[in-house]
Design a protein around this motif. Structure first.
Motif, mmCIF file in Angstrom:
data_model
loop_
_atom_site.group_PDB
_atom_site.id
_atom_site.type_symbol
_atom_site.label_atom_id
_atom_site.label_comp_id
_atom_site.label_asym_id
_atom_site.label_seq_id
_atom_site.Cartn_x
_atom_site.Cartn_y
_atom_site.Cartn_z
ATOM 1 N N TYR A 1 0.815 -1.212 0.000
ATOM 2 C CA TYR A 1 0.000 0.000 0.000
ATOM 3 C C TYR A 1 0.845 1.258 0.000
ATOM 4 O O TYR A 1 0.591 2.192 -0.749
ATOM 5 N N ARG A 2 1.833 1.319 0.896
ATOM 6 C CA ARG A 2 2.669 2.510 1.046
ATOM 7 C C ARG A 2 4.110 2.088 1.289
ATOM 8 O O ARG A 2 4.369 1.063 1.908
ATOM 9 N N SER A 3 5.015 2.907 0.822
ATOM 10 C CA SER A 3 6.430 2.682 1.090
ATOM 11 C C SER A 3 7.113 4.035 1.222
ATOM 12 O O SER A 3 6.678 5.017 0.608
ATOM 13 N N LYS A 4 8.136 4.081 2.062
ATOM 14 C CA LYS A 4 8.909 5.307 2.199
ATOM 15 C C LYS A 4 10.249 4.969 2.811
ATOM 16 O O LYS A 4 10.422 3.914 3.416
ATOM 17 N N GLY A 5 11.189 5.871 2.629
ATOM 18 C CA GLY A 5 12.487 5.620 3.209
ATOM 19 C C GLY A 5 13.471 6.743 3.008
ATOM 20 O O GLY A 5 13.246 7.664 2.226
ATOM 21 N N GLY B 1 28.690 10.846 -1.520
ATOM 22 C CA GLY B 1 29.105 11.886 -0.579
ATOM 23 C C GLY B 1 28.057 12.136 0.498
ATOM 24 O O GLY B 1 27.561 11.200 1.113
ATOM 25 N N ASP B 2 27.730 13.410 0.709
ATOM 26 C CA ASP B 2 26.773 13.796 1.747
ATOM 27 C C ASP B 2 25.331 13.791 1.263
ATOM 28 O O ASP B 2 24.432 14.193 2.001
ATOM 29 N N ALA B 3 25.085 13.374 0.029
ATOM 30 C CA ALA B 3 23.728 13.390 -0.519
ATOM 31 C C ALA B 3 22.836 12.375 0.201
ATOM 32 O O ALA B 3 23.216 11.228 0.397
ATOM 33 N N LYS B 4 21.676 12.832 0.598
ATOM 34 C CA LYS B 4 20.667 11.986 1.254
ATOM 35 C C LYS B 4 19.518 11.813 0.253
ATOM 36 O O LYS B 4 19.080 12.787 -0.365
ATOM 37 N N TYR B 5 19.050 10.595 0.098
ATOM 38 C CA TYR B 5 17.965 10.312 -0.846
ATOM 39 C C TYR B 5 16.721 9.856 -0.089
ATOM 40 O O TYR B 5 16.815 9.195 0.941
ATOM 41 N N ILE B 6 15.570 10.224 -0.621
ATOM 42 C CA ILE B 6 14.302 9.837 -0.013
ATOM 43 C C ILE B 6 13.397 9.246 -1.089
ATOM 44 O O ILE B 6 13.529 9.567 -2.266
ATOM 45 N N PHE B 7 12.519 8.372 -0.655
ATOM 46 C CA PHE B 7 11.506 7.869 -1.576
ATOM 47 C C PHE B 7 10.218 7.658 -0.806
ATOM 48 O O PHE B 7 10.196 7.490 0.403
ATOM 49 N N GLN B 8 9.122 7.726 -1.559
ATOM 50 C CA GLN B 8 7.811 7.402 -1.009
ATOM 51 C C GLN B 8 6.954 6.921 -2.158
ATOM 52 O O GLN B 8 7.158 7.298 -3.306
ATOM 53 N N GLN C 1 3.591 3.243 -7.702
ATOM 54 C CA GLN C 1 3.937 4.632 -8.020
ATOM 55 C C GLN C 1 4.926 5.146 -6.978
ATOM 56 O O GLN C 1 4.539 5.525 -5.882
ATOM 57 N N ILE C 2 6.203 5.149 -7.334
ATOM 58 C CA ILE C 2 7.263 5.514 -6.401
ATOM 59 C C ILE C 2 7.908 6.826 -6.847
ATOM 60 O O ILE C 2 8.257 6.986 -8.016
ATOM 61 N N GLN C 3 8.061 7.750 -5.901
ATOM 62 C CA GLN C 3 8.800 8.980 -6.148
ATOM 63 C C GLN C 3 10.133 8.869 -5.418
ATOM 64 O O GLN C 3 10.167 8.575 -4.220
ATOM 65 N N PHE C 4 11.200 9.116 -6.149
ATOM 66 C CA PHE C 4 12.551 8.974 -5.617
ATOM 67 C C PHE C 4 13.304 10.244 -5.945
ATOM 68 O O PHE C 4 13.286 10.698 -7.101
ATOM 69 N N GLU C 5 13.933 10.857 -4.940
ATOM 70 C CA GLU C 5 14.634 12.098 -5.206
ATOM 71 C C GLU C 5 15.718 12.350 -4.161
ATOM 72 O O GLU C 5 15.709 11.744 -3.087
ATOM 73 N N PHE D 1 7.569 -0.344 4.812
ATOM 74 C CA PHE D 1 6.574 -0.857 3.873
ATOM 75 C C PHE D 1 5.299 -1.175 4.640
ATOM 76 O O PHE D 1 5.349 -1.838 5.676
ATOM 77 N N ILE D 2 4.183 -0.677 4.140
ATOM 78 C CA ILE D 2 2.886 -0.949 4.742
ATOM 79 C C ILE D 2 2.050 -1.694 3.698
ATOM 80 O O ILE D 2 1.943 -1.247 2.554
ATOM 81 N N GLY D 3 1.493 -2.820 4.102
ATOM 82 C CA GLY D 3 0.698 -3.599 3.155
ATOM 83 C C GLY D 3 0.124 -4.834 3.813
ATOM 84 O O GLY D 3 0.082 -4.948 5.033
ATOM 85 N N ARG D 4 -0.293 -5.757 3.000
ATOM 86 C CA ARG D 4 -0.837 -7.026 3.506
ATOM 87 C C ARG D 4 -0.016 -8.172 2.936
ATOM 88 O O ARG D 4 0.557 -8.091 1.847
ATOM 89 N N ASP D 5 0.037 -9.231 3.707
ATOM 90 C CA ASP D 5 0.750 -10.445 3.294
ATOM 91 C C ASP D 5 2.189 -10.168 2.880
ATOM 92 O O ASP D 5 2.698 -10.760 1.932
ATOM 93 N N LEU D 6 2.845 -9.245 3.580
ATOM 94 C CA LEU D 6 4.257 -8.958 3.322
ATOM 95 C C LEU D 6 5.093 -9.810 4.273
ATOM 96 O O LEU D 6 4.842 -9.818 5.465
ATOM 97 N N ASP D 7 6.051 -10.513 3.732
ATOM 98 C CA ASP D 7 6.924 -11.367 4.527
ATOM 99 C C ASP D 7 8.122 -10.538 4.994
ATOM 100 O O ASP D 7 9.055 -10.275 4.225
ATOM 101 N N ARG D 8 8.082 -10.117 6.243
ATOM 102 C CA ARG D 8 9.115 -9.232 6.787
ATOM 103 C C ARG D 8 10.509 -9.825 6.633
ATOM 104 O O ARG D 8 11.442 -9.134 6.216
ATOM 105 N N GLU D 9 10.671 -11.079 6.979
ATOM 106 C CA GLU D 9 11.995 -11.709 6.902
ATOM 107 C C GLU D 9 12.507 -11.744 5.464
ATOM 108 O O GLU D 9 13.686 -11.492 5.214
#
Length: 91
Positions: free
Chosen positions: A18-22, A30-37, A42-46, A64-72
């Motif tokens: 359903y949702r993902s972010k990080g 270098g010092d660049a930090k990247y984010i995604f959601q 539909q993923i936005q990465f920047e 990651f938020i969803g159903r039937d996701l295998d965490r391991e």
């Protein structure tokens, strides 16, 4: 490596993810930090407007938020993307 991880995850679980972010730190960036959601496949990465601060632990985190996701299974796949400090190339 991270792109391949996400592509494979979305191929298998796009209806269940359903949702993902990080916040991500990439070797050689270098010092660049990247984010995604995202919603489903539909993923936005920047690059973040903020950089990693000197002394700040450069830890990539994903949620990651969803159903039937295998965490391991997801954690094991994500770990294949990680470059450990002792094997990373100097900046």
């Amino acid at each position: 490596l991270f792109n391949r991880f996400m592509v494979q995850l979305l191929q298998r679980k796009k209806e269940d993810l359903y949702r993902s972010k990080g916040v991500l730190c990439f070797e050689g960036e270098g010092d660049a930090k990247y984010i995604f959601q995202g919603v489903h496949e539909q993923i936005q990465f920047e690059q973040s407007n903020t950089k990693w601060v000197e002394g700040e632990p450069r830890v990539s985190k994903v949620v990651f938020i969803g159903r039937d996701l295998d965490r391991e299974e997801i954690e094991a796949a994500f770990r294949t993307c990680i470059v450990h400090a002792q094997t990373a190339h100097p900046h």
